[in-house]
Design a protein around this motif. Structure first.
Motif, PDB file in Angstrom:
ATOM      1  N   ARG A  36      60.797  48.607  13.847  1.00 40.84           N
ATOM      2  CA  ARG A  36      61.247  48.432  12.473  1.00 40.84           C
ATOM      3  C   ARG A  36      60.127  47.866  11.594  1.00 40.84           C
ATOM      4  O   ARG A  36      59.949  48.284  10.446  1.00 40.84           O
ATOM      5  N   THR A  37      59.374  46.912  12.107  1.00 36.78           N
ATOM      6  CA  THR A  37      58.266  46.331  11.355  1.00 36.78           C
ATOM      7  C   THR A  37      57.220  47.381  11.025  1.00 36.78           C
ATOM      8  O   THR A  37      56.748  47.470   9.894  1.00 36.78           O
ATOM      9  N   LYS A  38      56.863  48.194  12.008  1.00 34.16           N
ATOM     10  CA  LYS A  38      55.859  49.250  11.786  1.00 34.16           C
ATOM     11  C   LYS A  38      56.331  50.210  10.696  1.00 34.16           C
ATOM     12  O   LYS A  38      55.588  50.545   9.779  1.00 34.16           O
ATOM     13  N   ALA A  39      57.593  50.640  10.782  1.00 30.34           N
ATOM     14  CA  ALA A  39      58.135  51.562   9.778  1.00 30.34           C
ATOM     15  C   ALA A  39      58.139  50.923   8.393  1.00 30.34           C
ATOM     16  O   ALA A  39      57.769  51.565   7.401  1.00 30.34           O
ATOM     17  N   SER A  40      58.516  49.664   8.316  1.00 27.86           N
ATOM     18  CA  SER A  40      58.539  48.961   7.023  1.00 27.86           C
ATOM     19  C   SER A  40      57.144  48.831   6.429  1.00 27.86           C
ATOM     20  O   SER A  40      56.951  49.014   5.224  1.00 27.86           O
ATOM     21  N   LEU A  41      56.161  48.522   7.272  1.00 25.90           N
ATOM     22  CA  LEU A  41      54.781  48.398   6.780  1.00 25.90           C
ATOM     23  C   LEU A  41      54.248  49.734   6.278  1.00 25.90           C
ATOM     24  O   LEU A  41      53.594  49.795   5.232  1.00 25.90           O
ATOM     25  N   ILE A  42      54.531  50.802   6.993  1.00 26.68           N
ATOM     26  CA  ILE A  42      54.082  52.131   6.556  1.00 26.68           C
ATOM     27  C   ILE A  42      54.715  52.467   5.214  1.00 26.68           C
ATOM     28  O   ILE A  42      54.043  52.942   4.293  1.00 26.68           O
ATOM     29  N   TYR A  43      56.010  52.208   5.086  1.00 27.96           N
ATOM     30  CA  TYR A  43      56.692  52.507   3.833  1.00 27.96           C
ATOM     31  C   TYR A  43      56.123  51.685   2.681  1.00 27.96           C
ATOM     32  O   TYR A  43      55.841  52.213   1.609  1.00 27.96           O
ATOM     33  N   ARG A  44      55.935  50.380   2.915  1.00 33.76           N
ATOM     34  CA  ARG A  44      55.405  49.507   1.858  1.00 33.76           C
ATOM     35  C   ARG A  44      54.006  49.920   1.417  1.00 33.76           C
ATOM     36  O   ARG A  44      53.676  49.860   0.243  1.00 33.76           O
ATOM     37  N   THR A  46      52.498  52.946   1.788  1.00 36.08           N
ATOM     38  CA  THR A  46      52.330  54.317   1.313  1.00 36.08           C
ATOM     39  C   THR A  46      53.396  54.756   0.329  1.00 36.08           C
ATOM     40  O   THR A  46      53.154  55.663  -0.467  1.00 36.08           O
ATOM     41  N   GLY A  47      54.586  54.165   0.429  1.00 42.90           N
ATOM     42  CA  GLY A  47      55.704  54.629  -0.387  1.00 42.90           C
ATOM     43  C   GLY A  47      56.214  55.985   0.064  1.00 42.90           C
ATOM     44  O   GLY A  47      57.040  56.595  -0.604  1.00 42.90           O
ATOM     45  N   ASN A  48      55.741  56.455   1.211  1.00 44.30           N
ATOM     46  CA  ASN A  48      56.091  57.787   1.690  1.00 44.30           C
ATOM     47  C   ASN A  48      57.301  57.703   2.619  1.00 44.30           C
ATOM     48  O   ASN A  48      57.176  57.557   3.832  1.00 44.30           O
ATOM     49  N   LEU A  49      58.463  57.839   2.025  1.00 47.40           N
ATOM     50  CA  LEU A  49      59.713  57.744   2.768  1.00 47.40           C
ATOM     51  C   LEU A  49      59.863  58.893   3.755  1.00 47.40           C
ATOM     52  O   LEU A  49      60.354  58.715   4.868  1.00 47.40           O
ATOM     53  N   ARG A  50      59.431  60.058   3.373  1.00 48.65           N
ATOM     54  CA  ARG A  50      59.545  61.234   4.258  1.00 48.65           C
ATOM     55  C   ARG A  50      58.719  61.040   5.524  1.00 48.65           C
ATOM     56  O   ARG A  50      59.168  61.380   6.620  1.00 48.65           O
ATOM     57  N   ALA A  51      57.520  60.489   5.405  1.00 48.39           N
ATOM     58  CA  ALA A  51      56.686  60.244   6.588  1.00 48.39           C
ATOM     59  C   ALA A  51      57.376  59.262   7.522  1.00 48.39           C
ATOM     60  O   ALA A  51      57.402  59.458   8.746  1.00 48.39           O
ATOM     61  N   TYR A  67      68.001  52.096   7.233  1.00 48.38           N
ATOM     62  CA  TYR A  67      67.214  51.426   8.266  1.00 48.38           C
ATOM     63  C   TYR A  67      66.190  50.472   7.655  1.00 48.38           C
ATOM     64  O   TYR A  67      65.987  49.376   8.135  1.00 48.38           O
ATOM     65  N   LEU A  68      65.555  50.920   6.578  1.00 56.70           N
ATOM     66  CA  LEU A  68      64.538  50.101   5.920  1.00 56.70           C
ATOM     67  C   LEU A  68      65.146  49.064   4.982  1.00 56.70           C
ATOM     68  O   LEU A  68      64.472  48.119   4.575  1.00 56.70           O
ATOM     69  N   GLY A  69      66.410  49.261   4.604  1.00 53.87           N
ATOM     70  CA  GLY A  69      67.072  48.317   3.704  1.00 53.87           C
ATOM     71  C   GLY A  69      66.537  48.387   2.296  1.00 53.87           C
ATOM     72  O   GLY A  69      66.413  47.368   1.613  1.00 53.87           O
ATOM     73  N   ILE A  70      66.227  49.588   1.822  1.00 53.09           N
ATOM     74  CA  ILE A  70      65.710  49.738   0.460  1.00 53.09           C
ATOM     75  C   ILE A  70      66.794  50.305  -0.446  1.00 53.09           C
ATOM     76  O   ILE A  70      67.797  50.820   0.025  1.00 53.09           O
ATOM     77  N   GLU A  71      66.581  50.184  -1.737  1.00 52.40           N
ATOM     78  CA  GLU A  71      67.547  50.679  -2.704  1.00 52.40           C
ATOM     79  C   GLU A  71      67.567  52.200  -2.687  1.00 52.40           C
ATOM     80  O   GLU A  71      66.517  52.854  -2.706  1.00 52.40           O
ATOM     81  N   VAL A  72      68.758  52.762  -2.673  1.00 51.29           N
ATOM     82  CA  VAL A  72      68.916  54.213  -2.565  1.00 51.29           C
ATOM     83  C   VAL A  72      68.263  54.941  -3.729  1.00 51.29           C
ATOM     84  O   VAL A  72      67.543  55.919  -3.530  1.00 51.29           O
ATOM     85  N   ASP A  73      68.469  54.486  -4.938  1.00 54.30           N
ATOM     86  CA  ASP A  73      67.899  55.171  -6.103  1.00 54.30           C
ATOM     87  C   ASP A  73      66.376  55.210  -6.025  1.00 54.30           C
ATOM     88  O   ASP A  73      65.755  56.235  -6.286  1.00 54.30           O
ATOM     89  N   ASP A  74      65.759  54.082  -5.674  1.00 54.98           N
ATOM     90  CA  ASP A  74      64.303  54.026  -5.552  1.00 54.98           C
ATOM     91  C   ASP A  74      63.822  54.951  -4.447  1.00 54.98           C
ATOM     92  O   ASP A  74      62.833  55.662  -4.601  1.00 54.98           O
ATOM     93  N   ALA A  75      64.510  54.929  -3.340  1.00 55.85           N
ATOM     94  CA  ALA A  75      64.109  55.738  -2.196  1.00 55.85           C
ATOM     95  C   ALA A  75      64.223  57.225  -2.505  1.00 55.85           C
ATOM     96  O   ALA A  75      63.317  58.003  -2.194  1.00 55.85           O
ATOM     97  N   LEU A  76      65.306  57.633  -3.121  1.00 56.10           N
ATOM     98  CA  LEU A  76      65.479  59.052  -3.431  1.00 56.10           C
ATOM     99  C   LEU A  76      64.468  59.515  -4.468  1.00 56.10           C
ATOM    100  O   LEU A  76      63.956  60.632  -4.387  1.00 56.10           O
ATOM    101  N   GLU A  77      64.155  58.650  -5.430  1.00 55.62           N
ATOM    102  CA  GLU A  77      63.129  58.997  -6.423  1.00 55.62           C
ATOM    103  C   GLU A  77      61.784  59.212  -5.734  1.00 55.62           C
ATOM    104  O   GLU A  77      61.076  60.175  -6.011  1.00 55.62           O
ATOM    105  N   MET A  78      61.417  58.331  -4.831  1.00 53.42           N
ATOM    106  CA  MET A  78      60.166  58.482  -4.099  1.00 53.42           C
ATOM    107  C   MET A  78      60.167  59.720  -3.224  1.00 53.42           C
ATOM    108  O   MET A  78      59.170  60.424  -3.124  1.00 53.42           O
ATOM    109  N   ALA A  79      61.286  59.985  -2.593  1.00 49.40           N
ATOM    110  CA  ALA A  79      61.388  61.152  -1.722  1.00 49.40           C
ATOM    111  C   ALA A  79      61.218  62.437  -2.528  1.00 49.40           C
ATOM    112  O   ALA A  79      60.555  63.371  -2.069  1.00 49.40           O
TER     113      ALA A  79
END
Length: 84
Positions: A36-44, A46-51, A67-79
């Motif tokens: 989970r930490t690795k995934a969170s660090l990659i997301y933070r 890069t902002g690349n949710l798809r990766a 899983y990452l506990g991020i806001e849905v609107d922000d995540a979908l916009e990034m995706a």
């Protein structure tokens, strides 16, 4: 052992060894927290949710968002902005 893959138990022992070798308490660290930490660090970074979704093996982007506990609107916009 002929398998090229590590079992969950084998991986757990490796993590315990790493944590112990640097002087930390192995009961405070586990294989899932590292995943989970690795995934969170990659997301933070890069902002690349798809990766992150691909790395975690999630079929639905919504699962990765939860899983990452991020806001849905922000995540979908990034995706939507992220090309694969």
């Amino acid at each position: 052992h002929k398998s090229e893959h590590l079992s969950t138990r084998q991986y757990g022992r490796i993590v315990d060894g790493w944590v112990t070798s640097i002087g930390l308490d192995p009961s405070a660290y586990g294989t899932h927290s590292m995943r989970r930490t690795k995934a969170s660090l990659i997301y933070r970074r890069t902002g690349n949710l798809r990766a992150v979704q691909l790395l975690l093996g999630h079929t639905k982007i919504e699962s990765t968002v939860r899983y990452l506990g991020i806001e849905v609107d922000d995540a979908l916009e990034m995706a939507e902005r992220t090309e694969v």
